[in-house]
Write a protein that holds these residues in place. Structure first.
Motif, PDB file in Angstrom:
ATOM      1  N   LEU A  97       2.837  -4.673  29.120  1.00  0.00           N
ATOM      2  CA  LEU A  97       1.541  -4.559  28.449  1.00  0.00           C
ATOM      3  C   LEU A  97       0.868  -5.919  28.289  1.00  0.00           C
ATOM      4  O   LEU A  97      -0.344  -6.049  28.482  1.00  0.00           O
ATOM      5  N   LYS A  98       1.653  -6.932  27.937  1.00  0.00           N
ATOM      6  CA  LYS A  98       1.089  -8.270  27.749  1.00  0.00           C
ATOM      7  C   LYS A  98       0.500  -8.807  29.050  1.00  0.00           C
ATOM      8  O   LYS A  98      -0.561  -9.443  29.049  1.00  0.00           O
ATOM      9  N   GLU A  99       1.202  -8.563  30.148  1.00  0.00           N
ATOM     10  CA  GLU A  99       0.677  -9.033  31.433  1.00  0.00           C
ATOM     11  C   GLU A  99      -0.641  -8.334  31.761  1.00  0.00           C
ATOM     12  O   GLU A  99      -1.602  -8.973  32.203  1.00  0.00           O
ATOM     13  N   LEU A 100      -0.707  -7.024  31.530  1.00  0.00           N
ATOM     14  CA  LEU A 100      -1.942  -6.288  31.791  1.00  0.00           C
ATOM     15  C   LEU A 100      -3.056  -6.747  30.856  1.00  0.00           C
ATOM     16  O   LEU A 100      -4.212  -6.894  31.269  1.00  0.00           O
ATOM     17  N   ASP A 101      -2.724  -6.969  29.578  1.00  0.00           N
ATOM     18  CA  ASP A 101      -3.710  -7.488  28.621  1.00  0.00           C
ATOM     19  C   ASP A 101      -4.317  -8.791  29.128  1.00  0.00           C
ATOM     20  O   ASP A 101      -5.531  -8.997  29.103  1.00  0.00           O
ATOM     21  N   SER A 102      -3.436  -9.680  29.584  1.00  0.00           N
ATOM     22  CA  SER A 102      -3.883 -10.993  30.060  1.00  0.00           C
ATOM     23  C   SER A 102      -4.765 -10.868  31.289  1.00  0.00           C
ATOM     24  O   SER A 102      -5.764 -11.579  31.435  1.00  0.00           O
ATOM     25  N   ARG A 103      -4.410  -9.951  32.177  1.00  0.00           N
ATOM     26  CA  ARG A 103      -5.195  -9.775  33.403  1.00  0.00           C
ATOM     27  C   ARG A 103      -6.557  -9.144  33.124  1.00  0.00           C
ATOM     28  O   ARG A 103      -7.533  -9.415  33.823  1.00  0.00           O
ATOM     29  N   ILE A 144       1.342   5.243  24.802  1.00  0.00           N
ATOM     30  CA  ILE A 144       1.272   5.577  26.238  1.00  0.00           C
ATOM     31  C   ILE A 144      -0.160   5.457  26.770  1.00  0.00           C
ATOM     32  O   ILE A 144      -0.402   4.804  27.778  1.00  0.00           O
ATOM     33  N   GLY A 145      -1.091   6.096  26.078  1.00  0.00           N
ATOM     34  CA  GLY A 145      -2.470   6.158  26.572  1.00  0.00           C
ATOM     35  C   GLY A 145      -3.115   4.804  26.771  1.00  0.00           C
ATOM     36  O   GLY A 145      -3.780   4.569  27.788  1.00  0.00           O
ATOM     37  N   TYR A 146      -2.905   3.886  25.807  1.00  0.00           N
ATOM     38  CA  TYR A 146      -3.509   2.560  25.950  1.00  0.00           C
ATOM     39  C   TYR A 146      -2.996   1.863  27.200  1.00  0.00           C
ATOM     40  O   TYR A 146      -3.770   1.233  27.927  1.00  0.00           O
ATOM     41  N   GLY A 147      -1.708   1.991  27.461  1.00  0.00           N
ATOM     42  CA  GLY A 147      -1.138   1.382  28.669  1.00  0.00           C
ATOM     43  C   GLY A 147      -1.760   1.936  29.935  1.00  0.00           C
ATOM     44  O   GLY A 147      -2.026   1.194  30.890  1.00  0.00           O
ATOM     45  N   ILE A 148      -2.028   3.247  29.956  1.00  0.00           N
ATOM     46  CA  ILE A 148      -2.656   3.878  31.131  1.00  0.00           C
ATOM     47  C   ILE A 148      -4.081   3.372  31.309  1.00  0.00           C
ATOM     48  O   ILE A 148      -4.497   2.993  32.409  1.00  0.00           O
ATOM     49  N   ILE A 149      -4.843   3.374  30.210  1.00  0.00           N
ATOM     50  CA  ILE A 149      -6.230   2.881  30.258  1.00  0.00           C
ATOM     51  C   ILE A 149      -6.256   1.424  30.692  1.00  0.00           C
ATOM     52  O   ILE A 149      -7.092   1.008  31.512  1.00  0.00           O
ATOM     53  N   LEU A 150      -5.336   0.633  30.153  1.00  0.00           N
ATOM     54  CA  LEU A 150      -5.251  -0.791  30.486  1.00  0.00           C
ATOM     55  C   LEU A 150      -4.978  -0.990  31.971  1.00  0.00           C
ATOM     56  O   LEU A 150      -5.607  -1.821  32.631  1.00  0.00           O
ATOM     57  N   TRP A 151      -4.034  -0.223  32.500  1.00  0.00           N
ATOM     58  CA  TRP A 151      -3.673  -0.327  33.929  1.00  0.00           C
ATOM     59  C   TRP A 151      -4.878   0.013  34.808  1.00  0.00           C
ATOM     60  O   TRP A 151      -5.168  -0.696  35.789  1.00  0.00           O
ATOM     61  N   PHE A 154      -6.897  20.398  13.483  1.00  0.00           N
ATOM     62  CA  PHE A 154      -7.626  19.185  13.885  1.00  0.00           C
ATOM     63  C   PHE A 154      -6.823  17.942  13.526  1.00  0.00           C
ATOM     64  O   PHE A 154      -6.689  17.015  14.321  1.00  0.00           O
ATOM     65  N   LEU A 155      -6.265  17.919  12.294  1.00  0.00           N
ATOM     66  CA  LEU A 155      -5.485  16.770  11.849  1.00  0.00           C
ATOM     67  C   LEU A 155      -4.241  16.597  12.712  1.00  0.00           C
ATOM     68  O   LEU A 155      -3.871  15.472  13.064  1.00  0.00           O
ATOM     69  N   PHE A 156      -3.609  17.728  13.066  1.00  0.00           N
ATOM     70  CA  PHE A 156      -2.404  17.669  13.911  1.00  0.00           C
ATOM     71  C   PHE A 156      -2.727  17.042  15.267  1.00  0.00           C
ATOM     72  O   PHE A 156      -2.029  16.127  15.726  1.00  0.00           O
ATOM     73  N   PHE A 157      -3.776  17.513  15.903  1.00  0.00           N
ATOM     74  CA  PHE A 157      -4.115  16.995  17.230  1.00  0.00           C
ATOM     75  C   PHE A 157      -4.640  15.564  17.163  1.00  0.00           C
ATOM     76  O   PHE A 157      -4.453  14.776  18.094  1.00  0.00           O
ATOM     77  N   PHE A 158      -5.288  15.211  16.053  1.00  0.00           N
ATOM     78  CA  PHE A 158      -5.713  13.822  15.876  1.00  0.00           C
ATOM     79  C   PHE A 158      -4.500  12.909  15.784  1.00  0.00           C
ATOM     80  O   PHE A 158      -4.456  11.839  16.422  1.00  0.00           O
ATOM     81  N   CYS A 159      -3.503  13.297  14.998  1.00  0.00           N
ATOM     82  CA  CYS A 159      -2.271  12.508  14.872  1.00  0.00           C
ATOM     83  C   CYS A 159      -1.542  12.425  16.213  1.00  0.00           C
ATOM     84  O   CYS A 159      -1.034  11.362  16.590  1.00  0.00           O
ATOM     85  N   LEU A 160      -1.493  13.551  16.918  1.00  0.00           N
ATOM     86  CA  LEU A 160      -0.835  13.579  18.227  1.00  0.00           C
ATOM     87  C   LEU A 160      -1.533  12.632  19.197  1.00  0.00           C
ATOM     88  O   LEU A 160      -0.876  11.867  19.926  1.00  0.00           O
ATOM     89  N   PHE A 161      -2.861  12.682  19.190  1.00  0.00           N
ATOM     90  CA  PHE A 161      -3.627  11.781  20.066  1.00  0.00           C
ATOM     91  C   PHE A 161      -3.373  10.326  19.705  1.00  0.00           C
ATOM     92  O   PHE A 161      -3.190   9.481  20.588  1.00  0.00           O
ATOM     93  N   LEU A 162      -3.348  10.028  18.411  1.00  0.00           N
ATOM     94  CA  LEU A 162      -3.152   8.658  17.951  1.00  0.00           C
ATOM     95  C   LEU A 162      -1.803   8.110  18.424  1.00  0.00           C
ATOM     96  O   LEU A 162      -1.718   6.978  18.924  1.00  0.00           O
TER      97      LEU A 162
END
Length: 395
Positions: free
Chosen positions: A190-196, A21-28, A7-15
């Motif tokens: 990322l900054k441009e997407l954040d702003s948008r 990467i993931g935040y950029g995808i969600i943001l887009w 569980f700890l391994f996959f939590f770290c991997l997810f983080l």
């Protein structure tokens, strides 16, 4: 036991995946959905341009002043509406002598050097224009930057405008220029997407602007003045607009040793800022801003680097325990070994000029995350003197 470690391994991997990467995808995706229903409006064209102060804090920058002033005088903005302020506190070279050759420039100087934040606090007391544009002595801004920034302020919700930082890269790069250049291209996206979506999360000191009325003095021991200043404005309910058509060009650090100085100081400043901006972690109060702030900044400066370097020992522990499915953990450990070997190759080539910039990316990524721990140590030993040693740049 293996279940807990798994569980700890996959939590770290997810983080790690989410932070980089993931935040950029969600943001887009979020931006695409938002703009599907709420198409963005173009900033209005201003018939009457406001007065603007171009604010430059400098310490012993004599060798770049002529180039910076040439750059300033080429800015496409009415001459009678653009004031140029240099705050040169503590400079002991020929900075003030060189500036004396530019009679239309206001120079604010005091012999004592107390750091950039103290210089900004002092210099801002003399600013009378409604907008102030901050830029560094060693960065060159594009001709139309000030007009583009001023246009962004036509939206009354905008309290700060972040310009784009660009790294001057060469055909054959060192690790510092290749890695830093790739990092800032990703950051800019990322900054441009954040702003948008809602608001950019902070501004870089190379080029940003604020409504002068929103300025508040900062504690003089502030390490990241640009970040604290811009986030304080966002905390008041204003947004930070990102303006990619206003950009500052800067040379990369001379080498990785010089880049390390910068990164350690920035990380220390980032952690200091997280402590001083604790209310922004309250997502129930600040909504989208908190989500963006935590995802884009806080995780990078706090727990994600820890998670990154836990992956290898956790992965090895799971293999030794013969956790199932064993092939999956074998695949993960093989991928990590390849990544670290590529980073090692990047380290080996750090002082050599080669054409393949991709080889620098794994090294620079690990380099950034290792410096988070060095930044923590720096902050722990920090005695409150915000005057810091400049990193040498490539010229």
């Amino acid at each position: 036991m293996s279940a807990a470690i798994s569980f700890l391994f996959f939590f770290c991997l997810f983080l790690v995946f989410y932070t980089y990467i993931g935040y950029g995808i969600i943001l887009w995706i979020a931006v695409k959905v938002k703009e599907r229903f709420m198409p963005p409006k173009k900033p209005e064209l201003l018939e009457i341009l406001p007065e603007v102060t171009l604010f430059i804090s400098a310490y012993n920058e004599a060798k770049v002043i002529d180039a910076k002033m040439e750059n300033c005088l080429l800015i496409d903005y009415p001459e009678d509406k653009l004031k140029i302020y240099w705050v040169t506190d503590g400079s002991s070279d020929k900075t003030n002598e060189v500036l004396a050759g530019y009679p239309d420039v206001t120079v604010l100087f005091q012999p004592e050097r107390r750091g950039k934040t103290a210089a900004i606090n002092r210099g801002m007391k003399s600013v009378t224009t409604p907008v102030v544009v901050f830029t560094d002595a060693n960065t060159m801004i594009n001709k139309g930057a000030v007009k583009e920034i001023v246009r962004a302020f036509t939206d009354p919700r905008t309290g700060c405008v972040a310009g784009e930082k660009r790294i001057a890269v060469k055909e054959k790069d060192t690790a510092s220029s290749g890695g830093e250049g790739a990092y800032w291209r990703y950051e800019s996206a990322l900054k441009e997407l954040d702003s948008r979506l809602y608001s950019a999360v902070g501004a870089a000191g190379e080029l940003f602007a604020i409504r002068t009325a929103l300025f508040e003095e900062m504690p003089e021991d502030t390490l990241l003045d640009d970040f604290i200043l811009s986030l304080r404005i966002a905390k008041k309910g204003y947004r930070i607009a990102y303006c990619k058509n206003a950009y500052a060009m800067e040379s990369a650090s001379l080498n990785m040793k010089e880049e390390e100085k910068r990164k350690v100081r920035i990380v220390a400043g980032g952690i200091q800022a997280v402590r001083r901006l604790l209310p922004l972690l309250n997502i129930f109060r600040y909504g989208w801003l908190s989500f963006q702030y935590i995802s884009h900044r806080v995780l990078r400066w706090t727990i994600t680097p820890v998670a990154l370097f836990l992956l290898i020992p956790l992965n090895i522990a799971l293999l030794l325990m013969c956790a199932t499915p064993i092939w999956l953990y074998q695949l993960f450990v093989a991928g990590q070994i390849v990544f670290y070997l590529l980073a090692l190759l990047g380290w080996y080539l750090a002082h050599r000029s080669i054409q393949s910039k991709l080889l620098f990316i794994p090294y620079y990524f690990l380099f950034m995350n290792l410096n988070v721990f060095k930044g923590m140590v720096y902050l722990k030993n920090f005695k409150g003197n915000a005057a810091w040693e400049k990193a040498e740049r490539q010229y």
